[in-house]
Write an enzyme that holds these catalytic residues in place. Structure first.
Site, PDB file in Angstrom:
ATOM      1  N   ASP A 154     140.470 147.502  20.822  1.00 18.33           N
ATOM      2  CA  ASP A 154     138.996 148.265  22.119  1.00 18.33           C
ATOM      3  C   ASP A 154     137.643 148.477  21.423  1.00 18.33           C
ATOM      4  O   ASP A 154     137.324 147.306  20.544  1.00 18.33           O
ATOM      5  CB  ASP A 154     139.773 149.531  22.030  1.00 18.33           C
ATOM      6  CG  ASP A 154     139.393 150.352  23.632  1.00 18.33           C
ATOM      7  OD1 ASP A 154     138.798 150.220  23.763  1.00 18.33           O
ATOM      8  OD2 ASP A 154     141.043 150.761  23.924  1.00 18.33           O
ATOM      9  N   HIS A 227     135.336 154.231  25.378  1.00 17.74           N
ATOM     10  CA  HIS A 227     136.583 153.571  26.019  1.00 17.74           C
ATOM     11  C   HIS A 227     137.531 153.439  25.308  1.00 17.74           C
ATOM     12  O   HIS A 227     138.639 154.143  24.733  1.00 17.74           O
ATOM     13  CB  HIS A 227     136.530 152.329  26.825  1.00 17.74           C
ATOM     14  CG  HIS A 227     137.969 151.476  27.252  1.00 17.74           C
ATOM     15  ND1 HIS A 227     138.909 151.253  26.840  1.00 17.74           N
ATOM     16  CD2 HIS A 227     138.618 151.710  28.564  1.00 17.74           C
ATOM     17  CE1 HIS A 227     140.154 150.587  27.666  1.00 17.74           C
ATOM     18  NE2 HIS A 227     139.344 151.099  28.666  1.00 17.74           N
ATOM     19  N   SER A 560     144.998 151.288  30.871  1.00 18.57           N
ATOM     20  CA  SER A 560     144.209 151.707  29.579  1.00 18.57           C
ATOM     21  C   SER A 560     144.575 152.889  28.899  1.00 18.57           C
ATOM     22  O   SER A 560     144.491 153.060  28.012  1.00 18.57           O
ATOM     23  CB  SER A 560     142.811 151.448  29.158  1.00 18.57           C
ATOM     24  OG  SER A 560     142.119 150.163  29.715  1.00 18.57           O
TER      25      SER A 560
END
Length: 779
Positions: A154, A227, A560
């Site tokens: 990520d 994220h 996600s």
């Protein structure tokens, strides 16, 4: 999916042609990054190791194309990565001429250009049954999940987050071979017994985009985007009491497997995530000793042999690593999936029973319910009405100003008003910033046909409420038809026990699987809407640079977010059943998934508010507690996956890409791709008027009571007769594997695919496999 047969076939054909066209567009003349797939078994004896051989080949073609020795001084900059664990080959900077020369060399299996991937962007443990609402203990404490390491590919990690506290954790497992790479604001002490590894991969990104500005972006494992921190905390975050986002979703935040370890592999940067970097991260993660890989990103769909992530995931699977990938946010369009390889778990997104309600009250007295995470110093009185404006028309055609794109709003007409903005093109929160910059005091964010009635909450920078398409149309009609339209907005915090739930998110990518109709995708859905988890310390919750707020947690939506839910649950299953293969873990998750909401009705599709199908939810919504004891599993060995590839029309050289750890050959054990021992059953029948019969085979392994008997139940279908032989499976202490066959005989062709299920029952377990019957007309 109620399409006519011709339209259905046309859709498949169009998608296939588009994929072919896109794959062939490689007309670059300058040097660019290519991934060179090598046959490890073809190494000449004169080379001491594979790296020396690979380097020699690259140098050889570089010298021959230039005709000079000048390449020698720059050669080391040509090879970006060497791959040796989950994949074999190199990533190198090459010209098109050099690529052509390289493809003629012995041992070179294939050469493909770099691909850019994009990110697919609490209460979920309670919703999933992993924790009682009033419990203070961690459900997973009874498991030895401290020995499981989850690799998260990520944007990095924010190590100071309380979610990565290692208090009370045992010693790092002996099988772990990873390291903690240092860099800007990331030292050895940034890792601990929770974050056991951190690495960065940027050579491919820099080769394509230029050097990373380390003063603007952390050239280290530190997460600037947020994220990666969010997904890592969702997988294995430690419990944090009092977690919330500006007062919303208050409670204890914890990951799916709070005792598991995290290894952060930073592969995504401001300009995207590059395939050479992703490939190197997977290769290194497997070498480091991860047990699970969580990959919340994706690109387009390519053939199995052209998809480097698919090839790397195959290598990881061979090493016993469970790979979980997000399905993509391309829904509700059909055939919008990414990461469709049968050896990965493809995860779609669904809602939970938690919402953040907000209301719009018009001057006409009408109320409309929406959602919002707004909480700021600006507030609108619920006792007053404020001027309302919409820059669109009654037409369904959207305009730049109706979508509140940057620079399209006139401050003279917007100042002091609530502005209606249509979704589309720009980020939802950015529309609010545009309204705010133009002097607007509030925003009503209206869904369009692409989003339907699905509501996704956002942490807006001004009072804003998101509403569904129907409510949006009514509000816009009022704004356009009234002489002095007015409205006000009200916010009601957090509400639990929402019905119905779960619901398949409209944005969640849908099947069927373009590459292989016989392999149902997505595999399952998991919570992916309004998920609370840890956040970076350098970016506001809206992710806009202009947002001055800083929060320890944020609420995000996307596949996600659903992917790490499955990754974390897989870590729990791995800790309880360390001998289970990745296929067995996925089978347990799929065959115990449920397809009914908390109203006991079929799970709905948010885009239509109609029952969802297996193309939307796969096998169903995960049920972690039942997955711990599934009764039976459909296991698949690496060779069986290879035999599946042998049915896909791949050439011998293309198959070599998947034969890394042994000289695999096609055993021809599968009559067709539908015979892969997959937990879902999908068959393709002909509607040409002749009798069409399809027989598929499956083998189940008993992982429940040693002595048990299962009886089969199959749902009825309009278009086919279904026969299962045998109808009973009797397991003993010595008989742990049994096979059955399922035969579909055409009765009447159907205009659209039919959905049903096959269930094996023993009085305790219901081992459910979704069934899809697709009708096609031969060309």
């Amino acid at each position: 999916m109620a399409e006519k047969p011709v339209k259905w076939r046309a859709l498949l054909l169009l998608a296939s042609c588009l994929a072919t066209i896109l794959a062939s567009c490689t007309s670059e003349t300058t040097k660019k990054t290519y991934i060179v797939h090598m046959d490890k078994w073809a190494k000449p004896e004169k080379f001491t190791d594979h790296i020396q051989w690979y380097s020699s080949l690259i140098y050889s073609v570089a010298s021959r194309t230039t005709g000079t020795g000048d390449e020698n001084s720059h050669f080391e900059n040509r090879v970006i990565y060497n791959y040796q664990t989950a994949f074999h080959g190199v990533a190198a900077l090459l010209s098109e001429e050099e690529v052509k020369k390289l493809q003629e060399e012995d041992g070179v299996v294939a050469v493909f250009p770099e691909t850019v991937y994009q990110l697919h962007t609490t209460r979920s443990p309670v919703f999933l049954g992993l924790e009682h609402e009033d419990s203070t203990s961690i459900w997973s404490d009874v498991l030895s999940d401290h020995d499981v390491v989850v690799g998260v590919l990520d944007t990095g990690i924010w190590p100071e987050s309380q979610s990565f506290n290692d208090s009370g954790m045992k010693r790092i497992p002996a099988h772990w071979r990873g390291t903690c790479e240092t860099g800007r604001r990331f030292t050895k002490s940034s890792c601990n017994k929770k974050i056991v590894g951190a690495r960065v991969f940027y050579r491919g990104y820099e080769a394509a985009s230029g050097r990373i500005n380390d003063q603007k972006e952390y050239k280290s494992a530190r997460d600037q985007d947020g994220h990666g921190t969010h997904t890592a905390a969702t997988v294995a975050g430690a419990p944090v009491r009092g977690a919330n986002l500006l007062g919303y979703a208050y409670g204890t935040a914890r990951g799916m497997s709070p005792g598991a370890r995290i290894a952060a592999y930073k592969v995504c940067w401001t300009g995207g995530c590059f395939s050479s970097d992703i490939l190197s991260a997977v290769d290194q993660a497997v070498a480091d000793g991860v047990d699970v890989l969580s990959i919340s990103l994706g690109g387009g769909v390519s053939s199995y042999y052209r998809d480097t992530l698919s090839i790397a995931a195959f290598g990881a699977m061979e090493k016993g690593v469970f790979v979980s990938c997000s399905a993509g946010n391309g829904g509700p369009d059909p055939i919008s999936l990414t990461n469709v390889s049968p050896w990965v778990a493809t995860v779609g997104a669904s809602t939970m029973d938690r919402d953040f309600p907000a209301n719009v009250k018009l001057g006409s007295g009408k109320f409309f319910t929406g959602t919002s995470l707004y909480k700021g110093r600006r507030s609108l009185s619920t006792e007053m009405q404020y001027p309302l404006i919409y820059h669109g028309s009654n037409s369904s055609n959207l305009t730049p100003s109706s979508m509140c794109l940057e620079g399209t709003l006139n401050p003279h007409s917007v100042a002091g008003k609530i502005v209606i903005c249509d979704r589309g093109i720009s980020p939802r929160v950015q529309k609010g910033q545009v309204v705010k910059d133009a002097g607007g005091i509030g925003m009503i964010l209206s869904n369009t046909a692409a989003n339907g009635e699905e509501l996704v909450a956002d942490c807006h920078l001004l009072p804003a409420v998101a509403v569904g398409e129907m409510a949006g149309k009514s509000i816009k009609r009022y704004a356009l038809s009234s002489r002095n339209p007015t409205a006000t907005l009200a916010f009601f915090g957090t509400k639990l026990g929402i019905m119905p739930s779960p619901v398949v998110a409209a944005f969640s990518s849908r099947g069927p699987n373009l590459l292989s109709l016989e392999v149902l995708k997505p595999d399952m859905v998991a919570p992916g809407v309004n998920i609370l988890a840890a956040w970076t310390g350098v970016l506001g919750p809206s992710s806009l640079p202009s947002d001055p707020r800083r929060t320890r947690f944020n609420i995000l939506s996307g596949t996600s977010m659903s992917c790490p839910h499955v990754s974390g649950v897989a870590a729990l299953l791995k800790s309880r059943h360390p001998d289970w293969s990745p296929a067995a873990i996925k089978s347990a998750l799929m065959t115990t998934a449920y397809i009914h909401d908390n109203n006991l009705n079929p799970i709905k599709d948010a885009s239509t508010e109609q029952p969802s199908t297996a193309f939307d939810h796969g096998a169903g919504h995960i049920h972690p507690l039942k997955a711990l004891n599934p009764g039976l599993v459909y296991d698949i060995l690496p060779q069986e996956y290879f035999d599946f590839l042998c049915t896909q029309g791949l050439t011998a050289s293309q198959l070599l890409l998947f034969a890394k750890f042994s000289k695999r050959t096609c055993r021809r054990t599968l009559a067709g791709p539908g015979d892969l021992n997959y937990p879902a059953i999908s068959t393709v029948l002909s509607d040409n008027g002749n009798t069409s019969v399809s027989t598929l085979h499956r083998t189940v392994t008993n992982v429940g009571r040693p002595v048990s008997s299962y009886r089969v139940v199959v749902s009825p279908f309009k278009g086919v007769y279904v026969r299962v032989v045998p109808t009973m499976l009797n397991f003993t202490r010595t008989i742990k594997k049994l096979s059955y066959k399922i035969t579909f005989t055409a009765r009447s062709s159907q205009a659209s695919p039919e959905f049903g299920a096959l269930i094996w029952r023993d009085g305790v377990h219901n081992v459910r496999s979704p069934i899809v019957v697709t009708w096609i007309t031969p060309l």
